[in-house]
Structures are given as C-alpha cells and as structure tokens.
Design a protein around this motif. Structure first.
Motif, PDB file in Angstrom:
ATOM      1  N   HIS A  10       0.788  -1.016   0.194  1.00 51.95           N
ATOM      2  CA  HIS A  10      -0.085  -0.327  -0.400  1.00 51.95           C
ATOM      3  C   HIS A  10       0.759   0.641  -0.047  1.00 51.95           C
ATOM      4  O   HIS A  10       1.540   1.391   0.964  1.00 51.95           O
ATOM      5  N   VAL A  25      -5.247   2.004  -3.210  1.00 54.18           N
ATOM      6  CA  VAL A  25      -5.532   0.484  -2.998  1.00 54.18           C
ATOM      7  C   VAL A  25      -4.274  -0.130  -2.060  1.00 54.18           C
ATOM      8  O   VAL A  25      -3.129   0.150  -2.148  1.00 54.18           O
ATOM      9  N   ARG A  26      -4.773  -0.455  -1.417  1.00 53.18           N
ATOM     10  CA  ARG A  26      -4.209  -1.635  -0.792  1.00 53.18           C
ATOM     11  C   ARG A  26      -4.247  -3.115  -0.767  1.00 53.18           C
ATOM     12  O   ARG A  26      -5.214  -3.312  -1.203  1.00 53.18           O
ATOM     13  N   ALA A  49      -8.531   2.078   3.438  1.00 47.49           N
ATOM     14  CA  ALA A  49      -7.941   1.237   2.551  1.00 47.49           C
ATOM     15  C   ALA A  49      -7.471   0.599   4.371  1.00 47.49           C
ATOM     16  O   ALA A  49      -6.691  -1.011   3.967  1.00 47.49           O
ATOM     17  N   GLN A  68      -8.708  -3.321  -0.915  1.00 50.13           N
ATOM     18  CA  GLN A  68      -8.899  -1.764  -0.086  1.00 50.13           C
ATOM     19  C   GLN A  68      -9.065  -0.691  -0.760  1.00 50.13           C
ATOM     20  O   GLN A  68      -7.679  -0.227  -0.952  1.00 50.13           O
ATOM     21  N   THR A  70      -9.543   3.140  -1.584  1.00 47.12           N
ATOM     22  CA  THR A  70      -9.654   3.897  -0.060  1.00 47.12           C
ATOM     23  C   THR A  70     -11.150   5.049  -1.248  1.00 47.12           C
ATOM     24  O   THR A  70     -10.478   5.666  -2.293  1.00 47.12           O
TER      25      THR A  70
END
Length: 295
Positions: A10, A25-26, A49, A68, A70
C-alpha cells in the motif's frame, strides 16, 4: 486451514482520470498458496484502505487476496464538504470497487511473488456500514428512484456487515435530508450473500431500530444467510480496527466469530469446499439463519 504469513502492499495506484483523484488500493495476500480467490472490501464512512485489520489480515492469512480501495469520503483525503463530487460519492464508491476488479492485473503485478497465483474466476465483495451498501450494489441491490443496474457478473458472493436498510419512512429526518441515496431496493439482489447484524445496532439514521440492518436478508431473493450478533452495536465488536475509536462494543470473541464465519461462508459460496459451512454459532454470541441453503 492454518493461518499463513501475510504481505501487504500500500498504496497501489489505479489511474482514475474521471474521478478527480487516482484510486489508492491496499492489497494483502498470503505468502504461499495458489488459486487464491479475490475479496474486494469497501470501508465505512471516513475509514480507509488501512482499516479493518481484524478482518483483512484474517482473510488474507487464510487464503484470500484482499483488495481494499480508499473511497473519497476517507478522512485521509480530507475532501471538503463543498467539493462538487460530494453528492456523487455513493456512486463513485461503486465505481471504486469495479475499478479495483478491472485493475487486478496492476494489483497482481504490484505484490512481489503474487503473479500467477490469483483465481479470477472466484471474486467476492464485502463491506461495513456505508461500505456494505456500496458492496450490495455489485450483488444486485439498487437505489430506489435511480434505474441503474450496477451489479457485476464477476462477483459471485458477498458479505454485508451492518448494511443499511430501506429508505423512505424508515429514515430519520436527518438521514432523509442528507443521504437521499440511502434508499436501497434488495428485490434484485440475487447473488449469494451473508448479512451480519447486531441486535443492539440502534442507528440515528433510522426510526426502526436494530432490525433495520436485517432488511438485506429478509427482502432479497435467493440464497441468503443472516448472522445476528447478540449485544452487538454498529462496530460488531470491533471489526473496524484494534482499539478503534469507533468501537462502542469491544468484544474479541464477537470479532473472532465474524472472522471465522465470514471466511467459512465465502469459501463455501465460492465453491471451495474446505470450510465446513455452516459454522456452529455459540448460542451466547449469536444466531445463524439461512434461506435456500446450498445443497
């Protein structure tokens, strides 16, 4: 399935020229394993995220590629209330999830050692609170008054944590004024879904009480499951993060149940028969209901 060490990368940037801000994005994955299913997670209002570590780390350590994004409402972006995108954030959130799936090539390449290990035929979505409403649209839910089908055929299962219920007369005056998009219809949400609700989640957004958060189960057709957590408020015991300020009902046992049960459900719903679904639920913690259970 034993827990595996996890690597997270990330931020990974997905270009989004029509969004005004590129999508960050993670990605979290186990360091070993192949044919890993994908789980795209939508965070609640103000989160990012890097939140929801109790869930993201568990899912990744048990065999998922956890993605994940954001969203624009994240406190990390500090978007001003008068930003012209604000009224459309609910719709941009949906695009963020779709863009994350579209960008799997970029995300896979960004994580060392992940290339060739992702099973793109098995994709699920999940979310908490506003994120659950966001995720529900990819499962087939719609916003009343907006005739747009935002479902994604690549998504074949979902988990909705504390997902908001129907709008109209069920909304508080504040919610009706400020969140007109908070009026979902679940009549077309046919994708297999697990709904998780707290029986003490008494939201200021609704005049109905905790049962409002079970609408996605009761009002949607097809294969659905409902986990009602006893004594749980909106944080469901602390799913948003360890020692999170948003947690009003901290309960490690409750979070462990959510971890275990959501993992088992998703593995089963995605056709991975290593989860022994349905998982027994301790009667002191909650109750599991199903309609049209899979054979």
């Amino acid at each position: 399935m034993r827990a595996l060490p996890v690597i997270s990368v990330h931020p990974v940037t997905l270009p989004a020229p029509d969004r005004g801000t590129d999508l960050q994005v993670r990605v979290s994955v186990p360091i070993t394993g192949h044919d890993l299913p994908v789980l795209v997670f939508s965070h609640g209002f103000g989160q990012s995220a890097t939140g929801y570590e109790p869930l993201a780390a568990f899912w990744a350590s048990h065999g998922f590629v956890v993605v994940q994004p954001t969203h624009l409402d994240s406190r990390t972006l500090n978007l001003p209330p008068d930003d012209p995108r604000t009224p459309s954030i609910w719709r941009i959130r949906v695009d963020d999830l779709t863009r994350s799936i579209d960008g799997l090539d970029v995300l896979e390449a960004a994580v060392p050692g992940l290339a060739g290990r992702v099973d793109r035929s098995r994709i699920a979505v999940a979310g908490h609170s506003w994120g659950a409403q966001t995720a529900s649209t990819l499962l087939g839910a719609r916003v009343v008054g907006i005739d747009e089908d935002l479902s994604d055929p690549r998504v074949t299962a979902g988990v909705l944590l504390a997902v908001t219920g129907t709008g109209g007369a069920d909304l508080s005056p504040f919610a009706a004024e400020h969140f007109p998009f908070m009026s979902p219809s679940f009549s077309a949400m046919t994708t297999p879904t697990l709904v998780v609700a707290g029986d003490r989640d008494d939201s200021p957004l609704s005049v109905r009480g905790p049962d409002w958060f079970t609408d996605a189960y009761h009002l949607s057709p097809g294969d659905k499951s409902l986990l009602t957590l006893f004594g749980a408020e909106h944080s469901l015991g602390g799913v948003a993060g360890y020692e999170s300020a948003e947690t009003t009902d901290e309960n490690p046992e409750r979070v462990a149940l959510v971890q275990r049960l959501t993992w088992a459900y998703l593995r089963d719903a995605l056709g991975l028969k290593d989860s022994d679904w349905p998982v027994p639920v301790e009667t002191t913690l909650g109750r599991l209901e199903q309609k049209f259970p899979r054979e």
